[in-house]
Design a protein around this motif. Structure first.
Motif, PDB file in Angstrom:
ATOM      1  N   GLU B 196     -41.607   8.668   5.265  1.00  0.00           N
ATOM      2  CA  GLU B 196     -42.996   9.103   5.180  1.00  0.00           C
ATOM      3  C   GLU B 196     -43.148  10.620   5.252  1.00  0.00           C
ATOM      4  O   GLU B 196     -43.962  11.201   4.553  1.00  0.00           O
ATOM      5  N   SER B 197     -42.294  11.290   6.059  1.00  0.00           N
ATOM      6  CA  SER B 197     -42.492  12.730   6.168  1.00  0.00           C
ATOM      7  C   SER B 197     -42.092  13.421   4.863  1.00  0.00           C
ATOM      8  O   SER B 197     -42.701  14.399   4.447  1.00  0.00           O
ATOM      9  N   GLU B 198     -41.059  12.870   4.193  1.00  0.00           N
ATOM     10  CA  GLU B 198     -40.660  13.397   2.893  1.00  0.00           C
ATOM     11  C   GLU B 198     -41.787  13.226   1.868  1.00  0.00           C
ATOM     12  O   GLU B 198     -42.130  14.155   1.141  1.00  0.00           O
ATOM     13  N   ALA B 199     -42.375  12.030   1.857  1.00  0.00           N
ATOM     14  CA  ALA B 199     -43.441  11.753   0.895  1.00  0.00           C
ATOM     15  C   ALA B 199     -44.645  12.658   1.150  1.00  0.00           C
ATOM     16  O   ALA B 199     -45.260  13.172   0.218  1.00  0.00           O
ATOM     17  N   LEU B 200     -44.960  12.870   2.442  1.00  0.00           N
ATOM     18  CA  LEU B 200     -46.117  13.698   2.782  1.00  0.00           C
ATOM     19  C   LEU B 200     -45.850  15.159   2.446  1.00  0.00           C
ATOM     20  O   LEU B 200     -46.708  15.866   1.937  1.00  0.00           O
ATOM     21  N   ALA B 201     -44.629  15.615   2.727  1.00  0.00           N
ATOM     22  CA  ALA B 201     -44.335  17.035   2.581  1.00  0.00           C
ATOM     23  C   ALA B 201     -44.237  17.456   1.125  1.00  0.00           C
ATOM     24  O   ALA B 201     -44.570  18.581   0.776  1.00  0.00           O
TER      25      ALA B 201
END
Lengths: 304, 367
Positions: B196-201
């Motif tokens: 999720e952090s990759e997708a958000l960033a």
């Protein structure tokens, strides 16, 4: 702390015992090699040296003496029969190699690339080995009623009217020897190639396809190069076995086609040890050259 | 612009993609967040042409490409495991598409060399052209794989978990670089990930995929602040989710009672973002517009720039609270400490029984 560090620490202590102990700690694992090395020296290295040595002995009709001479060597290269056998062996070997590859590669390609189910792959590979469940002799001799003048092939062809006279070249010729050898040894080509092909990651082929390569380009640039180690291993198997062959040639040529192997058999049979040793040395050298050349084709160490 | 309309695909009767529609713009970084089993690999394979959909159409710039073979789609696919050709050098790997594609292959070797060199500069592989792919690191393999695809100038580049196999350090550097590379080429990146952090960033826009459906398509900040469903809130991994029901205008979850604003009568889930609660002394009663619960401190985790505190709430679930150290000093608790965690009701999200977010109105100025 590793073994060698322990050894180093003891050495540093400077005790009289220490260096001796350290030697065994450092080199003890080489003892594992001893049985193998002894075995190979006794039964491979010494016999090889003996073979070369005996090939220079003096052979008379009834006896052999250890006086050194090159007479047997001269006889081999001067004689049409014997030198011809060397050329024939090489010719038959190359022909058999070519046909085992021609028949074996597509088979292996099917098993390794187009059968994705591992169980089916194994079943198909085992199916290739089924002929080996009978003895070598039966497999070879079974070609006689197949290829003979009144054999299955001739009868069928005559019945359906393709030929009126039986084809005689089918049996007791070089052709029958080649047919027999290809049938027996093709499986040794299929196995290693299918193994290499099955190891190719499906994603490589998808990637190549995605980059726009055609099926033929993918085969040429990806699949074939990656299967090459299998081809080389298969070729080594087939070469080693075909070069030393004598039984198929004896059984299917009616003793008309003499390979180096057949000459060794007859010479040993008539106790001509020196001459048999010459042929043995030549055969060994030929095999060594063939294997070295094949190994040059690919860097097996890197690929396997 | 690429458009997916009503795509469906099932394997052995199990639906992997169900009636999925999506529009991919030109020159954007689109991330797709999907937990494992959400159908993200299937979706990629459909778009890439490695599988055919049962229903629906895929079009690229108005042209229907649903049934076109992969190489004629104008798409690039960077595979998760890189899929580099092990018997070729780095440069030959990158040049593979240019030299060997069916349509307009580049036969001029100088041209190939020039373009390979330019691409290697762009992705940061200078001087590695002659190495075999077995001799380079994971991060470099990732770059080779990317360069090999980008050199064929695809209109849309599909990336299947491109950072999945990299270690954390490298992952962060590649995050920045992927964005830069994309910007300098102006190509669309369609980046699929389960992180999720990759997708958000990384995304300009983000899609959340769940059970074969796109349940939310929006810019990352919107997905993070206002998840459309309770599942999205779970996937972004930043919300405490309390499950219960509303009785007499109060949300009941175990022993816990929480106020519900207007429009929240159907509330089944309440989501409290990790960074909203503040610590209050036990027994403090919330002012109007405030909600809160009493919880037992379990442990805390120091994450560098922030600290995460774990509590056990009255409802029996683990409740996480995050404090950014730039905004407040860390507080030390000992295990078993009881604390009241309070937050403004207006900062919480309410979801109904279907998991959809409820639109609620907060009584302003009531305090």
């Amino acid at each position: 702390m590793s073994l060698s560090e322990t050894a180093g620490a003891k050495m540093a202590d400077g005790g009289t015992e220490a260096p001796k102990q350290a030697f065994w700690v450092r080199n003890g694992h080489f003892l594992l090699l001893a049985p193998g090395v002894v075995w190979m020296i006794l039964f491979l290295v010494i016999p090889l040296i003996m073979m070369v040595y005996v090939s220079f002995w003096t052979q008379t009709t009834f006896a052999i003496k250890s006086d050194l001479t090159t007479k047997s060597w001269v006889t081999f290269f001067a004689s049409e029969t014997y030198f011809g056998a060397l050329l024939r062996t090489l010719r038959i070997w190359l022909t058999v190699l070519f046909f085992t590859l021609l028949i074996g590669y597509p088979t292996a390609l099917f098993i390794g690339q187009f059968v994705r189910n591992k169980t089916v792959q194994t079943i198909l590979l085992v199916a290739c080995v089924i002929p080996f469940w009978t003895s070598f002799l039966i497999r070879v001799l079974a070609w006689r009623p197949m290829l003979g003048k009144e054999g299955a092939i001739n009868i069928v062809l005559q019945k359906i009217g393709i030929i009126s006279e039986p084809i005689e070249v089918l049996l007791f010729t070089e052709l029958s020897v080649i047919i027999g050898m290809v049938q027996i040894y093709v499986v040794f080509m299929v196995g290693p190639i299918a193994f290499m092909l099955a190891r190719i990651d499906e994603s490589l082929i998808e990637a190549a396809r995605d980059l726009g390569a055609s099926a033929w380009t993918i085969f040429r640039k990806i699949i074939f190069p990656l299967s090459l180690p299998g081809v080389v291993v298969g070729a080594i198997f087939v070469s080693v076995m075909v070069l030393g062959e004598f039984a198929t040639a004896a059984a299917l040529s009616g003793r008309k086609v003499n390979l180096l192997g057949n000459i060794i058999v007859t010479q040993v049979g008539s106790l001509k040890w020196a001459f048999a040793a010459v042929v043995g040395v030549i055969l060994t050298v030929v095999m060594a050259i063939v294997i070295t050349t094949l190994l040059r084709v690919v860097n097996l160490r890197r690929e396997l | 612009m690429m458009e997916l309309r009503g795509l469906s695909k099932s394997y052995d009767g199990r639906s992997a993609i169900a009636d999925l529609s999506l529009r991919v713009e030109d020159d954007e970084y689109l991330t797709l967040l999907g937990p494992s089993g959400s159908g993200k690999t299937t979706l990629l394979r459909l778009v890439a042409g490695l599988d055919l959909p049962e229903h629906g159409r895929i079009s690229l710039n108005g042209q229907d490409i649903t049934a076109l073979p992969t190489y004629r789609r104008g798409l690039g696919f960077v595979q998760q495991n890189y899929a580099l050709f092990p018997h070729m050098s780095v440069a030959d790997n990158i040049a593979f598409g240019l030299r060997n594609r069916v349509e307009s292959p580049v036969s001029d070797e100088q041209e190939v060399e020039r373009r390979v060199a330019a691409m290697m500069d762009l992705v940061g592989l200078q001087g590695l052209g002659n190495r075999m792919v077995g001799q380079i690191s994971g991060g470099q393999k990732q770059r080779v794989s990317l360069a090999r695809t980008l050199i064929t100038e695809p209109k849309v580049c599909l990336l299947d978990e491109p950072l999945g196999a990299l270690d954390a350090n490298l992952r962060e550097r590649m995050t920045v670089e992927l964005r830069n590379i994309r910007q300098s080429l102006g190509v669309t990146f369609f980046h699929v990930t389960g992180n999720e952090s990759e997708a958000l960033a990384m995304g300009d826009r983000m899609i959340v995929l769940d059970e074969g459906r796109a349940i939310q398509v929006a810019p990352p900040d919107e997905i993070f602040d206002r998840p459309a469903t309770v599942r999205v809130a779970k996937f972004v991994n930043s919300y405490n989710i309390l499950e219960g029901g509303v009785t007499d205008g109060v949300f009941v979850c175990g022993d816990l009672r929480l106020p519900v604003p207007d429009g929240g009568a159907d509330t089944r889930y309440i989501a409290v973002r990790y960074d909203t609660p503040s610590f209050e002394a036990e027994g403090t009663d919330g002012a109007a517009g405030q909600a809160g619960l009493t919880a037992t401190f379990l442990t805390s985790e120091f994450m560098g720039s922030r600290v995460v505190y774990f509590f056990r709430s009255e409802a029996g679930t683990v409740f996480e609270v995050e404090r950014h150290l730039s905004r407040s000093d860390p507080e030390t608790f000992t295990g078993g400490d009881r604390k009241r965690l309070g937050w403004p009701v207006s900062e919480t999200l309410f979801f109904d029984g279907n998991g959809d977010r409820l639109v609620v109105t907060h009584a302003r100025g009531a305090a």
